[in-house]
Motif scaffolding. Sequence first.
Motif, PDB file in Angstrom:
ATOM      1  N   GLN A  72      -1.499  17.585   9.438  1.00 47.70           N
ATOM      2  CA  GLN A  72      -0.151  17.492   8.866  1.00 47.70           C
ATOM      3  C   GLN A  72      -0.161  16.799   7.507  1.00 47.70           C
ATOM      4  O   GLN A  72       0.749  16.968   6.697  1.00 47.70           O
ATOM      5  CB  GLN A  72       0.783  16.737   9.803  1.00 47.70           C
ATOM      6  N   GLN A  73      -1.231  16.003   7.248  1.00 46.74           N
ATOM      7  CA  GLN A  73      -1.299  15.246   5.990  1.00 46.74           C
ATOM      8  C   GLN A  73      -2.006  16.031   4.883  1.00 46.74           C
ATOM      9  O   GLN A  73      -2.032  15.589   3.738  1.00 46.74           O
ATOM     10  CB  GLN A  73      -2.040  13.932   6.227  1.00 46.74           C
ATOM     11  N   ARG A  74      -2.588  17.166   5.223  1.00 43.12           N
ATOM     12  CA  ARG A  74      -3.341  17.920   4.228  1.00 43.12           C
ATOM     13  C   ARG A  74      -2.424  18.929   3.532  1.00 43.12           C
ATOM     14  O   ARG A  74      -1.928  19.867   4.170  1.00 43.12           O
ATOM     15  CB  ARG A  74      -4.535  18.629   4.879  1.00 43.12           C
ATOM     16  N   SER A  75      -2.266  18.777   2.264  1.00 41.74           N
ATOM     17  CA  SER A  75      -1.421  19.691   1.497  1.00 41.74           C
ATOM     18  C   SER A  75      -2.219  20.932   1.116  1.00 41.74           C
ATOM     19  O   SER A  75      -3.387  21.094   1.486  1.00 41.74           O
ATOM     20  CB  SER A  75      -0.874  18.981   0.258  1.00 41.74           C
ATOM     21  N   GLU A  76      -1.597  21.802   0.342  1.00 43.88           N
ATOM     22  CA  GLU A  76      -2.164  23.123   0.060  1.00 43.88           C
ATOM     23  C   GLU A  76      -3.535  23.075  -0.606  1.00 43.88           C
ATOM     24  O   GLU A  76      -4.360  23.969  -0.411  1.00 43.88           O
ATOM     25  CB  GLU A  76      -1.204  23.916  -0.834  1.00 43.88           C
ATOM     26  N   GLU A  77      -3.799  22.039  -1.425  1.00 42.71           N
ATOM     27  CA  GLU A  77      -5.038  22.049  -2.207  1.00 42.71           C
ATOM     28  C   GLU A  77      -6.268  21.659  -1.406  1.00 42.71           C
ATOM     29  O   GLU A  77      -7.401  21.835  -1.872  1.00 42.71           O
ATOM     30  CB  GLU A  77      -4.912  21.105  -3.417  1.00 42.71           C
ATOM     31  N   TYR A  78      -6.084  21.147  -0.186  1.00 40.87           N
ATOM     32  CA  TYR A  78      -7.239  20.710   0.593  1.00 40.87           C
ATOM     33  C   TYR A  78      -7.888  21.882   1.331  1.00 40.87           C
ATOM     34  O   TYR A  78      -7.249  22.895   1.610  1.00 40.87           O
ATOM     35  CB  TYR A  78      -6.818  19.636   1.599  1.00 40.87           C
ATOM     36  N   ASP A 123      -7.457  22.630  11.515  1.00 45.03           N
ATOM     37  CA  ASP A 123      -6.438  23.663  11.303  1.00 45.03           C
ATOM     38  C   ASP A 123      -6.623  24.844  12.233  1.00 45.03           C
ATOM     39  O   ASP A 123      -5.638  25.419  12.721  1.00 45.03           O
ATOM     40  CB  ASP A 123      -6.492  24.153   9.849  1.00 45.03           C
ATOM     41  N   SER A 160       0.397  30.956   0.974  1.00 50.62           N
ATOM     42  CA  SER A 160       0.503  29.559   1.401  1.00 50.62           C
ATOM     43  C   SER A 160      -0.478  29.323   2.551  1.00 50.62           C
ATOM     44  O   SER A 160      -0.963  30.279   3.186  1.00 50.62           O
ATOM     45  CB  SER A 160       1.915  29.241   1.862  1.00 50.62           C
ATOM     46  N   LYS A 161      -0.755  28.085   2.808  1.00 52.32           N
ATOM     47  CA  LYS A 161      -1.630  27.757   3.936  1.00 52.32           C
ATOM     48  C   LYS A 161      -1.021  28.241   5.246  1.00 52.32           C
ATOM     49  O   LYS A 161      -1.730  28.762   6.118  1.00 52.32           O
ATOM     50  CB  LYS A 161      -1.871  26.246   3.985  1.00 52.32           C
TER      51      LYS A 161
END
Length: 836
Positions: A131-137, A158, A185-186
Amino acid sequence: MNDQTAALNEVSRPSRYLGGELGSLCKPDDQVEVRMALAFPDVYDVGMSHIGFPILYSILNQIEGVAAERVFSPWPDMEAWLREHDQPLCSLETQRPLARFDVIGFTLQYELSYTNLLTMLDLAGVPRRRQQRSEEYPLVVVGGPCAFNPEPLADFFDVALIGDGEEAVGELVELVRKRRRYGWSKMRLLGELARLEGFYVPAFYQVDYLDDGRVAAISPVSDEFPAQVRRRFLADLDRAPFPTNPMVPFLQTVHNRVAVEIARGCTRGCRFCQAGYIYRPVRERRPETIRRLIGESLENSGFEEVSLLSLSTGDYTCIEPLLQSLMREHAGDQVAVSLPSLRVGTLTPELMEEIKKVRKTGFTLAPEAGSDRLRQVINKGIREEDLLTTTGQAYRAGWRLIKLYFMQGLPTETDADLEAIIALAAEVKKSGKGTGGNDVNVAVSTFVPKPHTPFQWEEQIGLDEIRRRQGILRDGLRQKKLRFKYHEAELSFLEGVFARGDRRLGRVIEMATDLGCRFDGWREHFDFPRWQRAFAACNLEPEWYLRRRDEGEILPWDHIDCGLPREFFSAERHKALQGTATIDCRDGECHGCGVCDFDQLRMRFAQKTAVEPVGGNEGAATGEEDPAQFTRVRLTLSKLGRARMVGHLEYLKMFQRALRRARLPLRFSQGFHPTPKVSYLEALPLGVASQAELIDLELLYPLATDRIIADINLQLPDGFNIIDAAVISWKSPSPSAAVASSCYLVPLPDQVPNDLEQRISNLLASSQQMVTRMKKGVPKEVDVRKDLVDVILREEDLQIELTKGGPLLVAAWLLDMEVEQVRRLGVVKTGNRLRD
């Protein structure tokens, strides 16, 4: 040097972090669209021994535009260095930080590696929780046997890939490629993956709990996702890709050899064995395919041993003719063939006759339980009389040591079953009487109930009971003068908690990681009190997870479909409690386990025919040799760059394998384990480069020296290079005896002692100069003058000449530095002065 190269001088076994092994791949940036880091949450030595790793590595790197690179859990000293110097965890191939990959794929082989997974994410600078990982990770993916109950880690990954990965991993990277091309999007990517068979996305599944902690429901958040994620199946193993250009590690890994999976799956139906169920149905490779894979792999690697892998190698349809053929094909190259997984019922006299030609260091059998009654419960199907017949044959065939593996804590086990282990081990020892050797090692692990087995509902015994039963075995086996090895109670306890754990355990894993838990499967690093603190802080009772489960209870892994229905496991459980066996479906009718569709997904057995050799090197080293043709060649080798961090024993093994790949006509020693006749100089200090290493080869017949140089250099990893070769007399001494002295250049540091010239003069004028050297934490007095010939101070370096030994201690004393500081200066051996 890049920032992390400096660490190699400061950590143990630096070759773990070198990369550049023969067989590894490094694609140029302009040819890469998707990057995937294959991550193993254990040390390099263990991860490089896992057969699935090179399979996925090869498959991914064969896809255009895709690059797979490797990363392993750094040993605690390397972790400390990375943290101290604020450096990220990087891949071996390109030293690329993990956070800059598109996908990080973790292999989960063992529950006690979970804290390493979180530590690797921390060191990579990637947030732990999904939940803490945004799109760039990067997308964080897990797979392997532990993914069949992924819930304890569900807050951190994920996607979980359930089942066989050979085909699915290609689909994964293709969807990641689409994401990059079309700007998905992810969440769009995860949705596409969740619609494919074998991919579990925990974000799309809601878990609810009852007040007592049991699972109330596991539900997809939308009707577009299946209620159960069905495991991925590889229908035909024989047609599956398998790498024949193995990576050849510098250091000695746990399994350092050519390993070929000859079959996948098992039909024996041992009720405790998770692998026997989650890898069904049995799919065998054809013997012609196996021989081809082995031949190509040996030619490309230079390995000295081949291992035929499966859950039960002795069950392979063509095992006897296959083994006979391999022995004939490769005996001339002094290649050993090992069968790591044999069972009593498959050990025919003919098979034992072939096995004994390989080596007689140890003979391993796994009765699992001491009594026939308990073996019936677990469906092991081994009778005591058959076991004793087999061990007697092994002793008479020349083996001196039998290793027996058992489990304690199996369902319905009593103290009488423990006494039966002691009695059976003693009978095994007696079966070798009069044969010249009858040693027995007894290893006992504690039974851990695993998901997707008939025993998934059973209770696991607790810490006190584990220790009590171990005490019975220890005392009884000691009286019989038998060696006893066992797993620590706390390790088995923790494994059992996470094997059948739920999503709430993620908080405990996270807390334990914060408390410093690492390498929990390693005795020297396991810290049970820290785990106890983590459970207490999260207000969870670990013992609760060891309890017996009701068959009507929703289990944390019920949304994962391994291909066998719950009803089959329940029926097998009741047969176990009644002491009723289930015969191997190879030998009887189908038991309706539900895994086969009898079309594409079915049992695939190799055709049982004679296996003819494919030619190769049969008798290559056993023909008539002409002593008049024997030739001795002296090589000069340079060892520069990262190669200087390869230790001496690792260097010897690396070079020996390079010679095997070069197919030079080497002479071999005599005896049970023949080795090439090769001589080297004394060990070079770790971290010291060289332009003047000497190596002597003995050949069966002459070859042009320029061909020898070219053939060997073609097989050497980066940093190693043959720069000269010359035929020498048989009267010439060995390299070590031939060298009178060696010269080294030590670059001067920015600050040198003001009295350096005087220190040099005083040292050369003295007869002795004692310094203190730490060896394995113990101080030792060493005379640095004893082997010193000369020291010359030049503008930018010291030139040191020694009759033997390395220059580090001498330079450290002269420069008033620590030895490790001198090692980092870039010391180079420049030449040797030979004796007259």
